[in-house]
Enzyme design. Structure first.
Site, short mmCIF file in Angstrom:
data_model
loop_
_atom_site.label_atom_id
_atom_site.label_comp_id
_atom_site.label_asym_id
_atom_site.label_seq_id
_atom_site.Cartn_x
_atom_site.Cartn_y
_atom_site.Cartn_z
N ALA A 64 1.51 -0.27 10.83
CA ALA A 64 1.23 -1.66 10.45
C ALA A 64 0.42 -1.67 9.17
O ALA A 64 -0.05 -0.63 8.71
CB ALA A 64 0.46 -2.37 11.55
N GLU A 112 0.86 -1.18 0.00
CA GLU A 112 0.00 0.00 0.00
C GLU A 112 0.90 1.24 0.00
O GLU A 112 1.87 1.27 0.75
CB GLU A 112 -0.91 0.05 1.24
CG GLU A 112 -1.94 1.16 1.11
CD GLU A 112 -2.92 1.22 2.30
OE1 GLU A 112 -2.78 0.44 3.25
OE2 GLU A 112 -3.81 2.06 2.24
N GLU A 165 -2.52 -4.03 6.77
CA GLU A 165 -3.60 -5.01 6.88
C GLU A 165 -3.63 -6.06 5.77
O GLU A 165 -4.71 -6.62 5.50
CB GLU A 165 -4.93 -4.26 6.89
CG GLU A 165 -5.33 -3.59 5.55
CD GLU A 165 -4.97 -2.11 5.43
OE1 GLU A 165 -4.05 -1.66 6.15
OE2 GLU A 165 -5.60 -1.40 4.63
N ASN A 166 -2.50 -6.40 5.14
CA ASN A 166 -2.50 -7.40 4.08
C ASN A 166 -3.37 -8.60 4.44
O ASN A 166 -3.33 -9.09 5.56
CB ASN A 166 -1.07 -7.91 3.85
CG ASN A 166 -0.06 -6.79 3.85
OD1 ASN A 166 -0.15 -5.90 3.03
ND2 ASN A 166 0.85 -6.81 4.80
N HIS A 202 -7.10 -2.31 14.80
CA HIS A 202 -7.27 -1.55 13.56
C HIS A 202 -6.97 -2.43 12.34
O HIS A 202 -7.79 -2.52 11.42
CB HIS A 202 -6.34 -0.33 13.59
CG HIS A 202 -6.38 0.52 12.37
ND1 HIS A 202 -7.16 1.65 12.29
CD2 HIS A 202 -5.78 0.41 11.17
CE1 HIS A 202 -7.02 2.20 11.10
NE2 HIS A 202 -6.19 1.46 10.40
N GLU A 203 -5.83 -3.08 12.35
CA GLU A 203 -5.46 -3.90 11.18
C GLU A 203 -6.42 -5.08 11.04
O GLU A 203 -6.82 -5.43 9.93
CB GLU A 203 -4.02 -4.39 11.27
CG GLU A 203 -2.97 -3.30 11.48
CD GLU A 203 -3.09 -2.12 10.55
OE1 GLU A 203 -3.58 -2.28 9.42
OE2 GLU A 203 -2.70 -0.99 10.96
N1 TRP Z 1 -3.19 0.84 5.66
C1 TRP Z 1 -2.28 1.02 6.76
C2 TRP Z 1 -3.15 1.26 7.98
O1 TRP Z 1 -3.73 2.27 8.15
C3 TRP Z 1 -1.36 2.18 6.59
C4 TRP Z 1 -0.05 1.90 5.97
C5 TRP Z 1 0.84 0.99 6.39
C6 TRP Z 1 0.57 2.57 4.92
N2 TRP Z 1 1.98 1.08 5.62
C7 TRP Z 1 1.82 2.04 4.72
C8 TRP Z 1 0.19 3.59 4.11
C9 TRP Z 1 2.70 2.51 3.76
C10 TRP Z 1 1.05 4.06 3.13
C11 TRP Z 1 2.28 3.52 2.96
O2 TRP Z 1 -3.36 0.41 8.76
ZN ZN Z 2 -5.77 1.64 8.45
#
Ligand code: TRP
Ligand code: ZN
Length: 853
Positions: free
Chosen positions: A261, A128, A263-264, A296-297
């Site tokens: 973190a 992400e 959330e994969n 959250h994740e």
């Molecule tokens: N989606 C992640 C969260 O909010 C955020 C995140 C983790 C992220 N690593 C990242 C966003 C690297 C941008 C780039 O839980």
């Molecule tokens: Zn998030």
């Protein structure tokens, strides 16, 4: 050239991808400098893509960055696509086809920590928002969802990817994820890791294997995170009816990570600071943060993964909602008022500052250059506030129904904010057109409340005004849910909380049939993210408000008002405030954590924001000195009760990071820090020697530094913890946090010469420079040395890690509110960074926006 020329992307330009992806097969042969990735991707023409019938789509663009194409074929025929810095274009058949390619990538040299990279000899990924294109050529956009099958070949004992394992052999593993997902949720991990394992039985009786993978040596720091995961899984079933959907849920801790973190699907990857916890090495604050991030994740599995975002403009669809859900979780697990107050402090400190400056943007932005720069307090925290308001407006039952409809209607979709609002409109029959402005307009509304009293009627007249910004030059009125309650002279509740729904620029509401003029308690629970201006009887509210948030808020407002008065008019601390505070502190029926929050003064940056709002130029040294003066006055006022307060809050039972004990330690340590001002650090030294947990040890160390006795303690602490990275991050950070404003920049500069200052590690870099940026008076030192030091290091970090560099540029975002000399110095540094050759797209965009006239 490292980055492609900056290009602006617009929400209004959205078009679907011309193909859907039926399946993706990936084969990784791991090698530090020459990992090979073979991909087999089945493309099918997308019926949702409106083709010009006269012009069939005969070429396809796939994203790809820093990937070397070895060979490619379509339907088993070799092709030779045109490759650029951002991807490739290839001729394709008019119908379904299979794309196959092999690429080579260099994870060991991937210091940006995006795509596939290495951390301490282990491989991991961060995709992400747009990192998958650094792994292979692909339509790297969230509305392209597919089923992934992944084979990993490598010499590591642990080889992980998303979904369920299909083949697990020595040096080879094959994974299959049955849930279609966008590429940003792809993950791979390979390393010499150990698992802390457990299991969870879902509401329908399925067993899910849970693993927390860590480096050998960290096994003792897993239990708390695992419990938080199980609590989250249970909570999402109980409160949202959401069940987990794979046989396996893995979490991996990684030392080098740009954010908290990720959330994969089925394979969350965590910054080790956001998951590893133990009594000896983690503070109570760390424990609470870890619990919230795990939740959250995990919650993203439904809000983010099962229902994802159509495009990155919809980021708040998953982030705002998931932050809101994790805040509900923490409120349920711990204390709801304490959580709410903490969130509002954070919102004011970060989001209001963002909204007040050149980086202001709507919760759903309309354009960006680098999406990584939009993982902001506005999208996350204000995004959550907007959902909270929606729930307040429609009520708890309608909220539950609408969200259930959202899950039913959009499961498997890449959705939009329109989809989200539509389920609320369909459930309630409400027209949310005006409410949607919370998503489309930037800026923090000012809400002025005026009272008139006549006969038996109290009239509340509200006026809303949102300052124009570059992002929103002409803001229109918002729908604002204003929670109001009325209190009698004796403190009894005359009218319980009701929600006033304000829709006009100016609007009045009346309360009739009152026997005497009541005290109005307005914006209870902080029912909307606005700046309230209300000349209320704050002392009465501080003493009696039945709404715990507003009771705290009354104290906060009195504190802010007296501090501003002291600064602007040289007055002495308001005795009414100190007396009011004393009675709250003395009230042992109140939760210690709550009393601790009562004692906390507004932060320096909150005061700077408030001063700027009121048309003044904040002076960092004066803000600092005034807070010190008020703390001295607090010591005078509370001197007699502080030792008792400290004693009463010493925890005697075995350490547990729960809300109750954490609250006691927090209150005791607040007492300690006032006592240190008069006892020269005697009590702190005692606490340091007896501490059996990091909360007490670190608080004692902070006080010893403040008392001028830090040197020996810092040496002892370093000797004790030199092999623990996460604790050493605290050691680095604390020295900057606790430095005198005069020498904060020197302390930071000296720390950069320490052999353990591994500046390529984001946690370590942030320990020093995040702390410097947060040290308001230290960072804004009149010499400009703080600005210059940060700029030096951002210039050094940018080619290595653009994402972390760009995020840290936000330290400069408030430049406009300071005096001309400071503005000049900040802008000089901003320009100096901007003129660095080959500056990343991330940093260029941030600084260009910050410096915009
Ligand atoms: N989606 C992640 C969260 O909010 C955020 C995140 C983790 C992220 N690593 C990242 C966003 C690297 C941008 C780039 O839980
Ligand atoms: Zn998030």
């Amino acid at each position: 050239m490292r980055d492609a020329a900056p290009q602006t992307v617009y929400l209004s330009d959205y078009t679907p991808f011309p193909w859907t992806v039926e399946s993706v097969e990936l084969h990784f042969t791991l090698d530090p400098h020459a990992t090979r990735v073979r991909s087999t991707i089945r493309f099918v023409p997308n019926p949702a893509y409106v083709k010009d019938p006269d012009e069939p789509v005969l070429t396809m663009f796939l994203h790809g960055e820093n990937v070397k194409l070895i060979w490619a074929q379509i339907d088993e025929m070799p092709v030779d696509p045109e490759v650029t810095a951002t991807g490739l274009r290839t001729a394709v058949p008019d119908g379904p086809f299979t794309w196959e390619a092999e690429v080579e990538i260099d994870p060991a040299n991937n210091t940006a920590l995006e795509g596939l990279y290495m951390s301490n000899g282990m491989y991991c990924t961060q995709c992400e928002a747009e990192g998958f294109r650094k792994i292979t050529f692909y339509p790297d956009r969230p509305d392209v969802m597919s089923v992934f099958t992944v084979t990993i070949e490598g010499p590591h004992p642990v080889l992980l990817s998303n979904g369920n394992p299909v083949v697990t052999q020595k040096h080879l593993a094959k994974w299959h994820d049955p849930w279609p997902k966008p590429a940003y949720l792809f993950a791979l991990v390979a390393g010499d890791l150990v698992a802390h394992s457990d299991s969870f039985t879902t509401m329908s009786g399925r067993d899910v294997a849970l693993n927390l993978y860590v480096r050998p040596g960290d096994e003792g720091k897993c239990a708390f995170g695992m419990q938080a995961l199980k609590d989250s899984m249970k909570w999402d079933e109980d409160v949202y009816g959401r069940e987990y959907d794979l046989d396996l849920f893995n979490i991996v801790a990684v030392d080098d990570f740009n954010m908290g973190a990720m959330e994969n699907k089925g394979l969350n990857i965590f910054n080790s600071s956001a998951v590893l916890a133990s009594q000896a090495t983690s503070t109570d604050t760390n424990f609470e943060r870890i619990e919230a991030i795990i939740a959250h994740e995990y919650f993203h599995n439904w809000t983010g993964n099962r229902i994802t975002c159509r495009d990155w403009f919809q980021l708040c669809l998953k982030e705002g909602l998931t932050v809101f859900r994790d805040s509900q979780f923490t409120s349920d697990m711990r204390s709801a008022p304490v959580k709410r107050i903490g969130d509002v402090i954070d919102l004011r400190g970060r989001q209001f500052a963002e909204d007040q400056g050149p980086l202001a943007h709507p919760v759903r932005p309309e354009s960006f250059q680098e999406i990584n720069n939009f993982y902001t307090a506005t999208i996350y925290e204000k995004g959550a506030e907007v959902i909270r308001m929606l729930k307040t407006l429609v009520g708890d039952d309608a909220y539950a129904q609408a969200v259930t409809l959202y899950f039913d209607r959009h499961d498997g979709d890449a959705a939009t904010i329109e989809d989200w609002l539509k389920v609320f409109e369909d459930t309630t029959g409400r027209d949310l057109t005006q409410f949607k402005r919370w998503y489309s307009q930037a800026g923090t509304p000012r809400l002025k409340a005026e009272e008139t009293w006549a006969g038996d009627t109290l009239t509340l007249t509200f006026t809303q005004h949102t300052p124009p910004s570059a992002a929103t030059p002409a803001p229109q009125p918002y729908v604002i849910p204003i929670a109001v309650g009325l209190l009698g002279k004796d403190g009894s509740e005359v009218a319980p909380t009701t929600i006033l729904e304000m829709t006009q620029a100016t609007q009045s509401f009346t309360f009739t049939g009152l026997s005497a003029r009541p005290t109005a308690s307005i914006l209870r629970g902080f029912s909307a993210p606005v700046v309230l201006d209300h000349a209320a009887d704050h002392a009465h509210l501080l003493a009696y408000d039945t709404d715990p948030f507003n009771r705290w808020e009354a104290g906060r407002t009195l504190a802010r008002n007296t501090l501003i008065d002291m600064m602007l008019n040289g007055t002495r601390p308001d005795p009414a405030y100190l007396r009011g505070l004393q009675s709250v502190l003395d009230d042992t029926r109140l939760d210690p954590a709550y009393r601790r929050l009562m004692m906390a003064l507004p932060t320096q940056s909150e005061l700077a924001t408030a001063l700027h709002d009121a048309g003044h130029v904040p002076e960092p040294d004066i803000i600092y000195a005034t807070l010190e003066a008020l703390r001295d006055a607090m010591v005078q006022q509370f001197q007699d009760v502080l030792p008792q307060l400290y004693e009463d809050n010493l925890v005697t039972e075995a350490y547990a990071p729960n809300a109750e004990q954490s609250g006691m330690r927090a209150l005791g340590n607040a007492a300690l820090s006032l006592l240190t001002r008069v006892d020269g650090g005697k009590l702190a030294a005692e606490q340091y020697d007896h501490a059996d947990n990091m909360t007490q040890q670190l608080a004692a160390l902070a006080n010893l530094i403040r008392a001028g006795r830090g040197e020996a303690a810092l040496k002892a602490f370093e000797a004790q913890w030199k092999d623990d990275r996460l604790v050493m991050d605290k050691w680095f950070g604390l020295q900057v946090n606790e430095a005198d404003p005069e020498d904060a920049h020197e302390v930071a500069a000296t720390l950069t010469k320490h052999p353990d200052f591994n500046w390529k590690n984001p946690n370590r870099f942030r320990a020093v420079f995040g702390s410097l940026a947060m040290h308001h008076a230290g960072f804004h030192h009149a010499s400009g040395a703080g600005y210059e030091l940060l700029a030096d290091w951002l210039i050094r970090l940018d080619p290595v890690n653009p994402q972390t560099t760009a995020r840290m540029c936000s330290a400069f975002q408030t430049w406009k509110r300071y005096d001309p000399a400071r503005r000049d110095m900040i802008l000089t540094q901003v320009q100096r960074i901007l003129s660095t050759p080959d500056l990343s797209r991330d940093t260029t965009e941030m600084l260009t926006r910050i410096a915009a006239p």
